[in-house]
Design a protein around this motif. Structure first.
Motif, mmCIF file in Angstrom:
data_model
loop_
_atom_site.group_PDB
_atom_site.id
_atom_site.type_symbol
_atom_site.label_atom_id
_atom_site.label_comp_id
_atom_site.label_asym_id
_atom_site.label_seq_id
_atom_site.Cartn_x
_atom_site.Cartn_y
_atom_site.Cartn_z
ATOM 1 N N TRP A 46 -11.907 -15.991 26.103
ATOM 2 C CA TRP A 46 -13.420 -17.826 25.846
ATOM 3 C C TRP A 46 -14.700 -16.786 25.404
ATOM 4 C CZ3 TRP A 46 -17.245 -18.193 30.196
ATOM 5 C CH2 TRP A 46 -17.776 -17.384 31.160
ATOM 6 N N THR A 66 -17.481 -22.814 24.971
ATOM 7 C CA THR A 66 -16.618 -23.105 25.832
ATOM 8 C C THR A 66 -16.825 -23.280 27.613
ATOM 9 O OG1 THR A 66 -15.218 -21.174 25.866
ATOM 10 C CG2 THR A 66 -14.210 -22.317 24.624
ATOM 11 N N PRO A 114 -12.611 -19.714 30.632
ATOM 12 C CA PRO A 114 -11.089 -19.009 30.123
ATOM 13 C C PRO A 114 -10.515 -20.216 28.744
ATOM 14 C CG PRO A 114 -11.608 -17.893 32.291
ATOM 15 C CD PRO A 114 -12.715 -19.077 31.976
ATOM 16 N N ILE A 115 -10.020 -19.673 27.857
ATOM 17 C CA ILE A 115 -9.256 -20.815 26.688
ATOM 18 C C ILE A 115 -7.897 -19.725 27.427
ATOM 19 C CG2 ILE A 115 -8.774 -20.913 24.571
ATOM 20 C CD1 ILE A 115 -11.358 -20.360 23.295
ATOM 21 N N TYR A 149 -5.961 -26.576 27.649
ATOM 22 C CA TYR A 149 -6.862 -26.207 25.676
ATOM 23 C C TYR A 149 -5.127 -26.336 25.195
ATOM 24 C CZ TYR A 149 -11.352 -23.922 26.721
ATOM 25 O OH TYR A 149 -12.594 -23.878 27.857
ATOM 26 N N CYS A 209 -16.845 -27.220 27.844
ATOM 27 C CA CYS A 209 -16.803 -27.231 26.529
ATOM 28 C C CYS A 209 -17.525 -27.200 25.833
ATOM 29 C CB CYS A 209 -15.386 -27.190 25.880
ATOM 30 S SG CYS A 209 -14.217 -26.302 26.021
ATOM 31 N N THR A 247 -12.361 -20.930 16.862
ATOM 32 C CA THR A 247 -12.761 -20.395 17.566
ATOM 33 C C THR A 247 -13.591 -18.927 16.726
ATOM 34 O OG1 THR A 247 -11.193 -18.611 17.428
ATOM 35 C CG2 THR A 247 -11.497 -20.600 19.186
#
Ligand code: PRX
Length: 473
Positions: free
Chosen positions: A230, A234, A237-238, A262, A294, A321
């Motif tokens: 991440w 954000t 965690p992504i 996500y 986010c 990202t």
């Protein structure tokens, strides 16, 4: 009001905060009305009359005061954290309150699988996003006790973390790969010296987790190691495994799959086209809207938020990202490094442009290029190559080292010691394209002993050769 302390401690040495705070206040346009200081007895303080108050004097008076909860809108900013990007000007990542609480509560349950009444231990710096999310807010929202540990993982010895796990019956732990690589150099017996039966998993984030490091710590602790990916932007965690939703198998080298909320896509950086097949390399992007937690915007700069994050992939309004990634046939992602000039030194995110700006402020530096170079322990280190205004002042190794030391001091003061380059080397010219763009990627390749690739646009091949000669042992 600002709350601070006389000093912090690093490796057993006091790091005085008060002089830094006084300087910051004197530089700032908006002055705080009051400064509340905790005197830890580590460093003498000069108090500013009428502004500075000692916590010790006020504590007794306010000890039993009940402070009512302050209700704010869900969209009320909870904090801003500055983070590096492509330019020399860091961006203030602005976070809301309600969405952030929701995201953290969900992640505590579904990703970290911590329960109320247990103890969470994140070894992060508190000023980093991981410290905000998972030392302070996340565990407390989940009804967990949280450990704030000030110091190195190796002091008094490499067993300090594990002794804390035993003492406080930690169930969930969070750290960074660099810290584990530091522990690898310590006595492995320290990993089994303490009772770690309470610990269910160790989560690692912030930089690529290399397989040898993951294998070493997994075997040493006999616990699952869970990578998660991440960003400051954000806040949670992504990519991860959501073992609190359903058990999934870890794959070494992969932080897992897209976390719910996500809508992660891999996009061609040139065309913006979505890459749907397995193992195709693209920019990791997230289709809007982003999930709760986010960033809301760049502090006081909505336009920069949209232009930086949402307009970097051609023809599409998606959140970038700025990381390269691939996805395998099972949906597991692998992160392959940044698409921009951000480097990752021991889990710390640094913009090479910020380091360049700091170095360029030296009176004898005309021009400088900073690149990230692979490093066994820290993941990457910064290397600087500078052109002098007055080369006559640097005639031998001793004068070069003296100037390098001056540059180190400058960077330490501006950005902190973590941003200090591993070396500052002096050259007569930097490798550039004919249109004047510095070939940072070629410099980085040469420093890592790799092929610098296509150099047909390079203006002066001797420039790169100079760097090669300097870095080749
Ligand atoms: O490049 C990615 C890398 O760190 C960047 C974000 O850094 P920062 O804003 O400091 O936030 C860290 C929060 C954990 C990303 O763009 N990164 C972060 N986690 C991983 C990673 N690279 C590979 N694997 C990871 N697990």
């Amino acid at each position: 009001m600002i709350v601070s302390a006389d000093a912090g401690s690093r490796g057993g040495k006091p790091v005085p905060y008060k002089p830094l705070l006084d300087e910051a206040i004197s530089l700032s346009k908006y002055k705080p009305e009051a400064v509340l200081l905790v005197d830890r007895g580590m460093s003498a303080m000069n108090l500013v009359a009428g502004r500075d108050q000692l916590w010790g004097n006020l504590r007794e008076k306010h000890l039993r005061t009940v402070v009512p909860c302050e209700w704010v809108d869900a969209t009320h900013p909870s904090y801003t954290l500055y983070t590096s990007g492509t330019t020399g000007k860091p961006k203030g990542v602005q976070r809301d309150t309600g969405g952030y609480c929701v995201a953290l509560a969900a992640s505590m349950k579904h990703i970290y699988a911590g329960n109320a009444g247990e103890t969470y231990f994140s070894t992060s710096d508190i000023g980093w996003v991981v410290g905000h999310s998972y030392i302070i807010y996340g565990p407390l929202i989940a009804g967990m006790a949280t450990i704030m540990y000030e110091g190195l993982p190796t002091r008094p010895d490499g067993g300090i973390w594990w002794s804390l796990v035993e003492k406080y019956k930690v169930t969930v732990m969070f750290s960074a790969p660099t810290a584990v690589r530091v522990l690898k150099k310590q006595d492995p017996a320290l990993l089994t010296k303490y009772d770690l039966s309470s610990l269910r998993a160790l989560f690692l984030a912030g930089e690529p987790l290399d397989e040898p490091t993951a294998q070493w710590i997994s075997a040493g602790l006999g616990k699952p190691i869970i990578d998660n990916y991440w960003q400051t932007e954000t806040g949670w965690p992504i990519l991860s495994l959501c073992n609190g939703v359903e058990q999934a198998k870890s794959k070494f080298g992969s932080p897992g799959k897209a976390v719910y909320g996500y809508d992660v896509k891999l996009l061609d950086d040139q065309t913006g086209e979505e890459l749907v097949g397995p193992n195709q390399k693209g920019v990791v992007a997230v289709e809007g809207p982003l999930p709760p937690g986010c960033m809301q915007t760049v502090w006081r700069d909505d336009e920069r938020f949209v232009n930086t994050y949402w307009k970097s992939v051609p023809g599409k309004l998606v959140y970038s990202t700025f990381d390269w990634g691939i996805r395998d046939a099972d949906g597991y992602y692998f992160i392959l490094g940044r698409t921009d000039d951000v480097i990752n030194v021991a889990g710390h995110r640094l913009g090479t442009r910020e380091i360049e700006e700091s170095i360029a402020a030296h009176p004898n530096i005309a021009e400088v290029a900073v690149v990230g170079v692979a490093d066994q322990l820290k993941g990457q280190v910064a290397m600087a190559f500078a052109v002098l205004k007055n080369p006559a002042l640097v005639t031998d190794d001793a004068s070069a080292l003296a100037l390098e030391a001056e540059v180190f001091k400058l960077v330490d003061k501006d950005l902190g010691a973590v941003a200090r380059p591993a070396r500052v080397r002096f050259v007569t010219v930097l490798p550039k394209t004919r249109s004047g763009k510095c070939l940072r990627r070629a410099i980085a390749a040469v420093c890592e002993g790799r092929d610098p690739g296509d150099l047909t646009t390079m203006d002066d091949p001797a420039a790169l050769q100079q760097i090669k000669d300097l870095v080749t042992p």
